[in-house]
Motif scaffolding. Structure first.
Motif, PDB file in Angstrom:
ATOM      1  N   GLY A   1     100.022 126.980 -58.794  1.00 60.02           N
ATOM      2  CA  GLY A   1     100.070 126.131 -57.822  1.00 60.02           C
ATOM      3  C   GLY A   1      99.371 124.651 -58.093  1.00 60.02           C
ATOM      4  O   GLY A   1      98.910 124.130 -56.901  1.00 60.02           O
ATOM      5  N   TYR A   2      99.443 124.215 -59.187  1.00 60.98           N
ATOM      6  CA  TYR A   2      98.812 122.801 -59.524  1.00 60.98           C
ATOM      7  C   TYR A   2      99.702 121.897 -58.987  1.00 60.98           C
ATOM      8  O   TYR A   2     100.999 121.911 -59.149  1.00 60.98           O
ATOM      9  CB  TYR A   2      98.673 122.749 -60.897  1.00 60.98           C
ATOM     10  N   GLU A   3      99.098 121.073 -58.245  1.00 64.47           N
ATOM     11  CA  GLU A   3      99.740 120.108 -57.403  1.00 64.47           C
ATOM     12  C   GLU A   3      99.925 118.724 -58.232  1.00 64.47           C
ATOM     13  O   GLU A   3      98.903 117.983 -58.332  1.00 64.47           O
ATOM     14  CB  GLU A   3      99.593 119.654 -55.893  1.00 64.47           C
ATOM     15  N   LEU A   4     101.005 118.277 -58.553  1.00 63.77           N
ATOM     16  CA  LEU A   4     101.074 117.028 -59.145  1.00 63.77           C
ATOM     17  C   LEU A   4     101.669 115.840 -58.379  1.00 63.77           C
ATOM     18  O   LEU A   4     102.697 116.097 -57.593  1.00 63.77           O
ATOM     19  CB  LEU A   4     102.136 116.928 -60.544  1.00 63.77           C
ATOM     20  N   PRO A   5     101.297 114.599 -58.403  1.00 62.80           N
ATOM     21  CA  PRO A   5     102.129 113.593 -57.598  1.00 62.80           C
ATOM     22  C   PRO A   5     103.447 113.316 -58.207  1.00 62.80           C
ATOM     23  O   PRO A   5     103.117 112.956 -59.497  1.00 62.80           O
ATOM     24  CB  PRO A   5     101.088 112.393 -57.526  1.00 62.80           C
ATOM     25  N   VAL A   6     104.525 113.199 -57.674  1.00 55.27           N
ATOM     26  CA  VAL A   6     105.765 113.125 -58.321  1.00 55.27           C
ATOM     27  C   VAL A   6     106.642 112.029 -57.427  1.00 55.27           C
ATOM     28  O   VAL A   6     106.434 111.967 -56.262  1.00 55.27           O
ATOM     29  CB  VAL A   6     106.366 114.361 -58.608  1.00 55.27           C
ATOM     30  N   ARG A   7     107.873 111.549 -57.951  1.00 56.86           N
ATOM     31  CA  ARG A   7     108.832 110.988 -57.373  1.00 56.86           C
ATOM     32  C   ARG A   7     109.621 112.043 -56.398  1.00 56.86           C
ATOM     33  O   ARG A   7     109.692 113.174 -57.090  1.00 56.86           O
ATOM     34  CB  ARG A   7     110.065 110.347 -58.346  1.00 56.86           C
ATOM     35  N   PRO A   8     110.001 111.758 -55.292  1.00 55.70           N
ATOM     36  CA  PRO A   8     110.941 112.627 -54.600  1.00 55.70           C
ATOM     37  C   PRO A   8     112.128 113.086 -55.238  1.00 55.70           C
ATOM     38  O   PRO A   8     112.668 112.358 -56.169  1.00 55.70           O
ATOM     39  CB  PRO A   8     111.301 111.727 -53.456  1.00 55.70           C
ATOM     40  N   GLY A   9     112.477 114.380 -55.177  1.00 61.44           N
ATOM     41  CA  GLY A   9     113.810 115.109 -55.923  1.00 61.44           C
ATOM     42  C   GLY A   9     113.484 116.594 -56.143  1.00 61.44           C
ATOM     43  O   GLY A   9     112.406 117.062 -56.061  1.00 61.44           O
TER      44      GLY A   9
END
Length: 672
Positions: free
Chosen positions: A604-612
């Motif tokens: 469940g590691y959350e990364l900031p990413v581009r939408p998609g």
């Protein structure tokens, strides 16, 4: 008023040196005008190989040689029992040029010959400076020139112009040690056995080492004696042409190592003391000798030397269809002290008057010539001082190379592995070291090259696994050190290629973790070939972990080749988690995620990413790559936002320890 150059616009720190940079540009233009003398281009000027040396004429043969200090020159060979005779004496012409004409029946294909060169205080046997074929006697070990006019001329089958690839992916290779047998391999064997491996592996460019003739095999080809001669150890000129032609048919470019930075000291085989003058091609006094390499330093200020070296470039490109060069020892050519004992921590050191201005001018002319011959050619500089503008166009104030080798990258990996514990590796420092480059230039990154594989050093796989490699590379073997080493080997190569500033290089065998070092035959090892070969069978053995590493490298190279164009994208950092040692960055549409934590996996590691949505394109932990298959390769991942219409989304991932994941980003038409 001095015009503003794009190089200075790109780097304002260079403003204080604008006059020096512009002056170097003007010096190159002045020298070009001086040597052309009415000719229309450098390409027209660089035809020494069509005039000097042995040439076939309508009525026979003609030898020409530039030897201004000589008093007599005689042809020696099988035709006169290797004795001086007036029948085969050269005639002195203008400007130090000597000439000898012979009837057609005087020579035939395969004949051996040398020159007997006399000067006021002595004489000696020499090979022509422009000799295109030199062979070594197996018993006496003496080199002789050889008449090379085969009855059937080589016919090229494939177009020499290869369409530009998305990214430059170089496979560095040495033909002689490419064989698995304990011997010197050949061009034909390389074409038959190794070219298909390179094609299968996905590399689109081959960098061939040791092509120019060199007396000592163990020099790796860097102590050149005969600049226009294909090394006869590996076969004939036609064999090399056939290899290059076959590579072009596969869509693979071929560049060669070009050694114009120095010359071997040998006199009977090379250019040293050719006409009795120590300074014919080289500098006088202290500048003649390269103290670090035990070799001779060209005098780039002499027009005859420029003619020789520029003609050499044209020769390899026109006669052998080479697609370019990796210029060896460029740092040595830039500085009067060859860059030795200098840390280059200040811009002043690039412009303080301790530079070889003639060498800089030569490199500008060399790069300009290459583009005149083939606009798609590739020039790569092996340079370690960080000279600004090295890989910027000449018109912009640079020297004109297409790429600079990122030599600091393998040094960084060696230092990190040797000196820093794994749990202390900083992912931020790693990202900075690997992605940092000058904005105006393209660089070629590599985790290791042939230098790290030589005796006295260690490859990355040996540094990570050490002696366990001898006992625990079977897939059924259980060894934590090997597991960790193999995991890191894949991650290091992946992050190196992903962060590259323009291209990537691998030395043959390193892709599958070749277990042996390189040690050429020498007196110290009783002239053994045991460690001057490559064990390809290890990578083909399905029971060994070498096969897994080979499969990973193939998958990695194919992914980059198909999905990423280095020159139209740059690494964009999205996560730098020093506590957990997690790093993530974009490169084009690919998202690279690395967990350098040796013991912790993260669910469940959350990364900031581009939408998609995100498709998993590559996992270092895949079972076929020697991993544990801890990540579902078929799952599709969707970004999510914590607020409506948020531009920054997050991606929830399971990231195993010592694992890297590559996702292909598929943009959504609307924000989720």
């Amino acid at each position: 008023m001095i015009q503003t150059l794009k190089l200075i616009d790109a780097d304002p720190f260079l403003e204080n040196y604008q006059s020096k940079i512009y002056g170097r540009k003007l010096a190159a233009e002045k020298k070009e005008a001086e040597i052309l003398q009415g000719l229309d281009s450098l390409e027209s000027f660089s035809n020494g190989h069509l005039y000097f040396g042995l040439q076939r004429t309508e009525h026979g043969w003609i030898f020409r040689e530039w030897a201004p200090n000589a008093t007599q020159i005689y042809l020696l060979g099988e035709l006169n029992h290797w004795q001086d005779s007036t029948e085969f004496e050269f005639t002195q012409k203008e400007n130090g040029v000597w000439e000898l004409e012979l009837v057609d029946s005087a020579l035939k294909h395969g004949d051996l010959y040398r020159f007997s060169v006399h000067w006021q205080s002595g004489h000696g046997q020499r090979l022509p400076a422009y000799v295109t074929r030199a062979v070594q006697d197996s018993e006496s070990l003496v080199f002789s020139a050889q008449v090379w006019q085969p009855p059937i001329s080589f016919v090229w089958q494939n177009d020499r112009r290869i369409p530009e690839s998305k990214s430059l992916l170089i496979y560095e290779a040495h033909v002689g040690m490419a064989s698995e047998e304990e011997k010197v391999g050949s061009y034909n064997e390389f074409k038959k056995n190794i070219l298909p491996k390179i094609k299968q592996a996905g590399y689109n460019t081959i960098q061939l080492m040791a092509v120019q003739e060199h007396p000592y095999y163990g020099s790796f080809g860097y102590h050149v004696s005969n600049y226009f001669a294909v090394s006869s150890r590996f076969g004939t000129p036609e064999d090399l042409k056939s290899l290059i032609d076959e590579a072009h048919g596969m869509g693979i470019r071929v560049i060669i190592d070009l050694v114009h930075s120095h010359s071997v000291k040998n006199e009977e085989e090379g250019l040293g003391n050719f006409d009795g003058s120590a300074y014919q091609y080289f500098h006088e006094g202290d500048r003649r000798n390269h103290k670090a390499w035990d070799s001779l330093c060209f005098d780039y200020g002499k027009n005859e030397v420029l003619h020789f070296l520029l003609s050499n470039i044209k020769y390899w490109m026109s006669e052998f269809h080479c697609d370019g060069f990796r210029f060896d020892g460029v740092t040595s050519m830039l500085y009067l002290n060859h860059g030795l004992d200098c840390d280059f921590t200040s811009y002043d050191l690039y412009f303080d008057g301790e530079q070889d201005e003639d060498g800089i001018t030569y490199l500008m002319l060399a790069n300009k010539l290459m583009k005149q011959i083939n606009p798609d050619s590739i020039s790569v500089a092996e340079e370690m001082s960080g000279y600004p503008g090295l890989a910027a166009p000449v018109a912009d104030g640079g020297i004109g190379f297409d790429y600079r080798l990122a030599m600091g990258v393998p040094d960084y990996w060696i230092k990190l592995i040797k000196e820093v514990k794994g749990e202390e590796w900083s992912v931020g420092s790693m990202f900075w070291e690997l992605s940092n480059k000058r904005v105006e230039e393209k660089t070629i990154s590599y985790a290791e090259s042939h230098d790290q594989a030589l005796v006295g050093d260690k490859t990355i796989i040996f540094r990570l696994i050490d002696k366990e490699m001898y006992w625990n590379m079977h897939k059924d073997s259980q060894c934590l050190a090997v597991d960790k080493g193999i995991a890191l080997h894949k991650m290091i190569r992946l992050i190196t290629i992903a962060s590259s500033g323009g291209g990537y290089l691998n030395f043959m065998g390193n892709e599958f973790g070749h277990p042996e070092w390189i040690d050429f035959p020498r007196q110290g090892n009783n002239w053994s070939y045991q460690h001057a070969k490559r064990q390809w069978s290890l990578a083909e053995n399905k029971e060994l972990r070498f096969e897994s590493l080979n499969k990973f490298d193939e998958a990695m190279i194919h992914l980059i080749n198909e999905k990423l164009k280095f020159t139209s994208s740059f690494p964009e950092l999205t996560q730098q988690d020093e506590i957990n040692q997690v790093l993530a960055f974009y490169r084009g549409d690919l998202l690279f995620v690395f967990n350098f934590n040796s013991s912790e996996s993260f669910a469940g590691y959350e990364l900031p990413v581009r939408p998609g949505k995100y498709h998993l394109a590559l996992s270092t932990d895949a079972e076929e790559f020697g991993g544990y298959n801890r990540v579902d390769t078929l799952q599709m991942y969707y970004s999510f936002s914590s607020a409506p219409l948020a531009r920054i989304h997050k991606l929830s991932l399971y990231i195993p320890s010592y694992c890297a994941l590559v996702f292909e980003h598929i943009p959504s038409t609307r924000l989720v």
